[in-house]
Design an enzyme around this catalytic site. Structure first.
Site, PDB file in Angstrom:
ATOM      1  N   LEU A   8       0.824  -1.208   0.178  1.00 42.06           N
ATOM      2  CA  LEU A   8      -0.070   0.114  -0.057  1.00 42.06           C
ATOM      3  C   LEU A   8       0.877   1.314  -0.039  1.00 42.06           C
ATOM      4  O   LEU A   8       1.936   1.245   0.893  1.00 42.06           O
ATOM      5  CB  LEU A   8      -0.901  -0.268   1.233  1.00 42.06           C
ATOM      6  CG  LEU A   8      -2.023   1.043   1.389  1.00 42.06           C
ATOM      7  CD1 LEU A   8      -3.277   0.535   1.908  1.00 42.06           C
ATOM      8  CD2 LEU A   8      -1.478   2.394   1.825  1.00 42.06           C
ATOM      9  N   GLY A  11      -0.369   8.817  -1.136  1.00 39.43           N
ATOM     10  CA  GLY A  11       0.017   9.798  -2.030  1.00 39.43           C
ATOM     11  C   GLY A  11       0.782   9.692  -3.265  1.00 39.43           C
ATOM     12  O   GLY A  11       1.706   9.982  -3.873  1.00 39.43           O
ATOM     13  N   SER A  14       0.801  11.715  -7.874  1.00 46.05           N
ATOM     14  CA  SER A  14       1.790  12.716  -8.517  1.00 46.05           C
ATOM     15  C   SER A  14       2.941  12.232  -8.099  1.00 46.05           C
ATOM     16  O   SER A  14       3.253  11.514  -7.099  1.00 46.05           O
ATOM     17  CB  SER A  14       1.511  13.901  -8.818  1.00 46.05           C
ATOM     18  OG  SER A  14       1.614  14.539  -7.621  1.00 46.05           O
ATOM     19  N   GLY A  17       5.181   9.359  -5.035  1.00 43.32           N
ATOM     20  CA  GLY A  17       4.241   8.377  -4.990  1.00 43.32           C
ATOM     21  C   GLY A  17       3.675   7.598  -6.436  1.00 43.32           C
ATOM     22  O   GLY A  17       3.681   6.453  -6.409  1.00 43.32           O
ATOM     23  N   SER A 135      12.879  13.312   4.293  1.00 40.56           N
ATOM     24  CA  SER A 135      13.442  14.117   3.311  1.00 40.56           C
ATOM     25  C   SER A 135      14.679  14.602   4.042  1.00 40.56           C
ATOM     26  O   SER A 135      15.147  14.138   5.300  1.00 40.56           O
ATOM     27  CB  SER A 135      12.596  15.546   3.377  1.00 40.56           C
ATOM     28  OG  SER A 135      13.334  16.841   3.004  1.00 40.56           O
ATOM     29  N   TYR A 148       7.736  22.481   8.237  1.00 43.99           N
ATOM     30  CA  TYR A 148       8.044  21.227   7.420  1.00 43.99           C
ATOM     31  C   TYR A 148       9.111  20.059   8.070  1.00 43.99           C
ATOM     32  O   TYR A 148       8.970  19.172   8.192  1.00 43.99           O
ATOM     33  CB  TYR A 148       8.162  21.568   6.206  1.00 43.99           C
ATOM     34  CG  TYR A 148       8.543  20.359   5.271  1.00 43.99           C
ATOM     35  CD1 TYR A 148       7.618  19.578   4.398  1.00 43.99           C
ATOM     36  CD2 TYR A 148       9.915  20.267   4.543  1.00 43.99           C
ATOM     37  CE1 TYR A 148       7.800  18.526   3.844  1.00 43.99           C
ATOM     38  CE2 TYR A 148      10.240  18.985   3.778  1.00 43.99           C
ATOM     39  CZ  TYR A 148       9.213  18.302   3.286  1.00 43.99           C
ATOM     40  OH  TYR A 148       9.549  17.132   2.600  1.00 43.99           O
TER      41      TYR A 148
END
Length: 275
Positions: A8, A11, A14, A17, A135, A148
């Protein structure tokens, strides 16, 4: 029971993902590709068709536990989870509310927890794995990315702490750390057209940061390259906990790991906003 393994991925409309969903399907996985709005599945379905494969699309809002439960309902097997859904955000604390920051945390941190929490019983049964796209911003705090980076730091700490515990039940936990990636994610950071005009005393620093960021993304890694690496990690016999997806990402994170007092990182990121 089918021998095909199921993954699974969140996102997938685009970017990384989408690329990971297609790469995993091409590698033989049954891919459950999720997104908030399944009306946006066209690009994914077209890419899968072009690659000679198929994916199963399901609706999933990672911030809504009821949506997560509905998405996983009926699954009797899950071999892997890729937490990819996230949202960029540019801003600085004085000029936004705590609720703005909380919203970033809901998507990028608590959204990951919602899906992982629901999936773990299935993954424990299959002795599967959890891969979470974080990230380099989960290792190095970056100017105007306070909320973020806070969310990504939280994800990194959570998964690093969870990994040895999950391993005692046969579940492998890892993180994927891209640097700059050419995708729609960058265009969706929520920065208003008049952001510089509204930045007040922070305008010079924001202008310098945006110029530096445009240069960084001019040579960004492709989503397809990251997607292929994720598919490789799904199949790896002994995947590393942390996968940095490019030489640039490895060099960037390496600067933090050897910077014991933080001065080198502050000098580096401070230069991004120098007037």
């Amino acid at each position: 029971m089918s021998s095909t393994k199921t993954v699974l991925i969140t996102g997938t409309s685009s970017g990384i993902g989408l690329a990971a969903a297609v790469a995993a399907a091409r590698a033989g996985w049954h891919v459950i590709a999720t997104m908030r709005d399944t009306a946006k599945a066209g690009a994914l379905l077209a890419a899968a068709k072009d690659a000679g494969t198929t994916v199963e699309v399901r609706a999933l809002d990672v911030t809504d536990p009821a949506s997560v439960e509905a998405c996983l309902a009926g699954l009797d097997r899950l071999d892997a989870l890729v937490n990819n859904a996230g949202a960029g955000h540019v801003g600085t604390l004085e000029q936004e509310s705590v609720d703005d920051v909380r919203a970033v945390m809901e998507v990028n941190f608590f959204g990951v927890l919602n899906v992982t929490h629901a999936a773990l019983p299935l993954l424990r049964a299959s002795k599967g794995r959890v891969l979470t796209v974080t990230s380099v911003g989960g290792v190095i705090g970056q100017p105007f990315n306070e909320a973020y980076c806070a969310a990504k730091f939280a994800v990194e700490g959570f998964m690093e702490s969870l990994a040895p515990v999950a391993a005692t039940t046969g579940v492998t936990v890892g993180v994927i750390e891209p640097g700059a990636v050419a995708s729609e994610f960058v265009a969706n950071v929520g920065l208003a057209d008049d952001a510089l005009e509204q930045a007040g005393p922070y305008a010079p620093a924001l202008s310098a940061y945006l110029a530096r960021t445009r240069d960084a993304f001019a040579n960004a890694q492709t989503s397809q390259a990251v997607g292929e690496l994720i598919a490789d990690q799904l199949a790896a016999e002994r995947p590393a906990f942390r996968l940095l997806t490019s030489d640039a990402a490895r060099a960037f994170v390496g600067a933090k790991l050897k910077d014991l007092d933080g001065s080198a990182v502050q000098a580096m990121t401070g230069a991004w906003v120098a007037r």
